[in-house]
Write a protein that holds these residues in place. Structure first.
Motif, mmCIF file in Angstrom:
data_model
loop_
_atom_site.group_PDB
_atom_site.id
_atom_site.type_symbol
_atom_site.label_atom_id
_atom_site.label_comp_id
_atom_site.label_asym_id
_atom_site.label_seq_id
_atom_site.Cartn_x
_atom_site.Cartn_y
_atom_site.Cartn_z
ATOM 1 N N GLN A 126 12.364 16.748 26.368
ATOM 2 C CA GLN A 126 13.517 15.730 25.906
ATOM 3 C C GLN A 126 14.198 15.838 27.507
ATOM 4 O O GLN A 126 14.469 16.994 27.966
ATOM 5 N N TRP A 127 14.344 14.897 28.089
ATOM 6 C CA TRP A 127 14.996 14.098 29.005
ATOM 7 C C TRP A 127 15.570 13.404 29.136
ATOM 8 O O TRP A 127 15.312 12.172 28.291
ATOM 9 N N ILE A 128 16.966 12.958 29.715
ATOM 10 C CA ILE A 128 17.911 11.919 30.042
ATOM 11 C C ILE A 128 17.223 11.030 31.332
ATOM 12 O O ILE A 128 17.462 11.486 32.504
ATOM 13 N N HIS A 129 16.292 9.390 30.784
ATOM 14 C CA HIS A 129 16.129 9.234 31.727
ATOM 15 C C HIS A 129 16.978 8.166 32.630
ATOM 16 O O HIS A 129 16.556 8.119 34.801
ATOM 17 N N TRP A 130 17.874 7.940 31.921
ATOM 18 C CA TRP A 130 18.748 7.017 32.829
ATOM 19 C C TRP A 130 19.671 6.534 31.697
ATOM 20 O O TRP A 130 19.534 6.974 30.666
ATOM 21 N N GLN A 131 20.553 6.550 32.666
ATOM 22 C CA GLN A 131 22.288 6.969 32.177
ATOM 23 C C GLN A 131 22.850 5.637 32.539
ATOM 24 O O GLN A 131 23.554 4.711 33.461
ATOM 25 N N ARG A 132 23.570 4.473 31.588
ATOM 26 C CA ARG A 132 24.506 3.898 31.845
ATOM 27 C C ARG A 132 26.190 3.157 31.319
ATOM 28 O O ARG A 132 26.099 4.402 30.111
ATOM 29 N N CYS A 133 27.533 3.203 31.724
ATOM 30 C CA CYS A 133 28.742 3.550 31.615
ATOM 31 C C CYS A 133 28.911 2.183 31.300
ATOM 32 O O CYS A 133 28.873 1.745 32.286
ATOM 33 N N TYR A 134 30.665 2.401 30.491
ATOM 34 C CA TYR A 134 31.003 1.439 30.611
ATOM 35 C C TYR A 134 32.881 2.137 30.287
ATOM 36 O O TYR A 134 32.615 2.976 29.744
ATOM 37 N N GLY A 135 33.497 1.631 30.980
ATOM 38 C CA GLY A 135 35.144 1.906 30.780
ATOM 39 C C GLY A 135 35.412 2.858 31.726
ATOM 40 O O GLY A 135 34.486 3.433 32.232
ATOM 41 N N ASP A 136 36.801 2.911 32.344
ATOM 42 C CA ASP A 136 37.125 3.524 33.500
ATOM 43 C C ASP A 136 37.921 5.078 32.731
ATOM 44 O O ASP A 136 38.507 5.516 33.850
ATOM 45 N N LEU A 137 37.671 5.174 31.401
ATOM 46 C CA LEU A 137 38.268 6.781 31.182
ATOM 47 C C LEU A 137 37.434 7.759 31.768
ATOM 48 O O LEU A 137 35.993 7.888 32.102
ATOM 49 N N ASP A 138 37.789 8.945 32.575
ATOM 50 C CA ASP A 138 36.662 9.498 33.324
ATOM 51 C C ASP A 138 36.621 10.867 32.446
ATOM 52 O O ASP A 138 36.955 11.771 31.930
ATOM 53 N N VAL A 139 35.334 10.590 31.632
ATOM 54 C CA VAL A 139 34.554 11.563 31.237
ATOM 55 C C VAL A 139 32.662 11.784 30.963
ATOM 56 O O VAL A 139 32.908 10.713 31.622
ATOM 57 N N ASP A 140 32.657 12.996 30.747
ATOM 58 C CA ASP A 140 31.191 12.771 31.282
ATOM 59 C C ASP A 140 30.711 12.940 29.842
ATOM 60 O O ASP A 140 30.967 13.723 28.903
ATOM 61 N N SER A 141 29.113 13.021 30.140
ATOM 62 C CA SER A 141 28.768 12.792 28.818
ATOM 63 C C SER A 141 28.284 14.585 27.775
ATOM 64 O O SER A 141 27.905 15.302 28.760
ATOM 65 N N ALA A 142 28.587 14.622 26.953
ATOM 66 C CA ALA A 142 28.484 15.930 26.152
ATOM 67 C C ALA A 142 26.862 16.274 26.350
ATOM 68 O O ALA A 142 26.909 17.330 26.803
ATOM 69 N N TYR A 143 26.013 15.912 26.820
ATOM 70 C CA TYR A 143 24.847 16.438 27.215
ATOM 71 C C TYR A 143 24.403 16.188 28.534
ATOM 72 O O TYR A 143 22.977 17.098 28.587
ATOM 73 N N GLY A 144 24.608 16.034 29.390
ATOM 74 C CA GLY A 144 23.877 16.105 30.645
ATOM 75 C C GLY A 144 24.000 14.302 31.649
ATOM 76 O O GLY A 144 24.164 13.431 30.444
ATOM 77 N N PRO A 145 24.400 14.767 32.607
ATOM 78 C CA PRO A 145 24.109 13.748 33.706
ATOM 79 C C PRO A 145 22.205 12.723 32.886
ATOM 80 O O PRO A 145 21.431 13.274 33.336
ATOM 81 N N GLY A 149 16.937 17.900 31.883
ATOM 82 C CA GLY A 149 15.926 18.111 31.856
ATOM 83 C C GLY A 149 14.561 17.236 31.662
ATOM 84 O O GLY A 149 13.248 16.741 30.598
ATOM 85 N N ALA A 150 14.309 16.910 33.382
ATOM 86 C CA ALA A 150 13.275 15.670 33.754
ATOM 87 C C ALA A 150 11.862 17.194 33.810
ATOM 88 O O ALA A 150 11.148 16.441 33.520
ATOM 89 N N THR A 151 12.087 17.811 34.194
ATOM 90 C CA THR A 151 11.436 18.892 33.884
ATOM 91 C C THR A 151 11.307 19.997 33.168
ATOM 92 O O THR A 151 12.251 20.563 32.674
ATOM 93 N N GLY A 152 10.289 20.341 32.292
ATOM 94 C CA GLY A 152 10.339 21.628 31.161
ATOM 95 C C GLY A 152 11.018 21.700 30.022
ATOM 96 O O GLY A 152 10.915 19.859 29.662
ATOM 97 N N THR A 153 11.002 23.059 29.477
ATOM 98 C CA THR A 153 11.090 22.503 27.914
ATOM 99 C C THR A 153 12.770 22.821 28.028
ATOM 100 O O THR A 153 13.095 23.543 26.465
ATOM 101 N N THR A 154 13.630 23.617 28.771
ATOM 102 C CA THR A 154 14.795 24.137 28.448
ATOM 103 C C THR A 154 15.867 23.158 28.326
ATOM 104 O O THR A 154 16.311 23.411 27.023
ATOM 105 N N PHE A 155 15.975 22.145 28.171
ATOM 106 C CA PHE A 155 16.892 21.187 27.338
ATOM 107 C C PHE A 155 16.911 20.617 25.961
ATOM 108 O O PHE A 155 15.680 20.306 25.174
ATOM 109 N N PRO A 156 17.864 21.083 25.458
ATOM 110 C CA PRO A 156 17.745 21.338 23.354
ATOM 111 C C PRO A 156 17.215 19.745 23.025
ATOM 112 O O PRO A 156 17.507 19.679 22.282
ATOM 113 N N GLY A 157 17.373 18.435 23.604
ATOM 114 C CA GLY A 157 17.936 17.498 23.401
ATOM 115 C C GLY A 157 19.159 16.851 23.104
ATOM 116 O O GLY A 157 20.555 17.638 23.557
ATOM 117 N N VAL A 158 19.390 16.269 21.439
ATOM 118 C CA VAL A 158 20.388 15.512 21.481
ATOM 119 C C VAL A 158 20.559 15.475 20.295
ATOM 120 O O VAL A 158 20.754 15.084 19.240
#
Length: 226
Positions: A126-145, A149-158
């Motif tokens: 599993q991988w996060i191919h693309w990501q877009r955001c709205y809002g000014d609150l400074d927080v990151d995704s809980a699953y990663g940017p 997970g672009a390669t391999g199988t170590t990313f556990p997914g969502v």
């Protein structure tokens, strides 16, 4: 001495009668009771209003996440000669829906929506191919940017896995609730909600330069997660 005792007894009798009269006097008793009770009732009432507003804000945040994920899953721009494509302008329209749905919450300043496309990578993970955001609150995704997970199988997914040729629209909503009445005593509360929808039909998941997203002329400004 006898005269003194008489005067003393008379004073005691008068005071006793005055005390008895005062004990029977019920004037202004209700006002006194109200004076004691009103502050407590006001505090309880304000607390109830504050708690109800907090619950309402939580429900609205939840609905914002569900609507954004559902709308993103329905994006299907294209023709019969090609698979539907996701464009930057389509993503911006999803966020325009968020802005409309969150009116009165000052969401842009106090919140953030993170929209991620979760897909299967060439290695079967599993991988996060693309990501877009709205809002000014400074927080990151809980699953990663974007790119996690672009390669391999170590990313556990969502929590739910995307199959080959399809994608999951994952939306993470974070909102800092500001107190309605008790700003000095009721600390801000961070509300988090997550929603995920499988895309409604097949898409061109490659996009321009394998970005997963197209941006034809007139180009739209990408809602990048900065």
């Amino acid at each position: 001495m006898t005269e003194f005792l008489k005067r003393t007894c008379a004073r005691i009798v008068r005071r006793t009668r005055a005390a008895a009269h005062l004990a029977r006097d019920v004037n202004a008793v209700v006002m006194i009771e109200v004076a004691f009770c009103v502050p407590i009732l006001v505090l309880i009432g304000c607390g109830g209003i504050e708690y109800a507003n907090l619950l309402l804000s939580g429900t609205r945040v939840n609905q914002i996440g569900l609507s954004a994920a559902d709308n993103a899953a329905r994006i299907a721009f294209g023709s019969n000669l090609s698979q539907p494509r996701v464009r930057e302008i389509d993503i911006n329209e999803v966020f325009a829906g968020v802005e409309e749905q969150s009116k009165g919450m000052n969401f842009k300043a106090n919140g953030r929506v993170i929209l991620s496309s979760v897909e299967r990578n060439p290695d079967g993970g599993q991988w996060i191919h693309w990501q877009r955001c709205y809002g000014d609150l400074d927080v990151d995704s809980a699953y990663g940017p974007q790119g996690t997970g672009a390669t391999g199988t170590t990313f556990p997914g969502v929590g739910v896995n995307a199959s080959s040729g399809t994608a999951i629209m994952l939306v993470e909503v974070t909102y800092d609730y500001k107190s309605l009445l008790w700003g000095k005593w009721f600390q801000s509360r961070r509300i988090r909600e997550t929603a995920a929808f499988l895309i409604r039909e097949g898409r061109d998941l490659q996009g321009e330069n394998n970005s997963g997203i197209f941006n034809p002329a007139p180009a739209a400004t990408p809602s990048l997660c900065t």
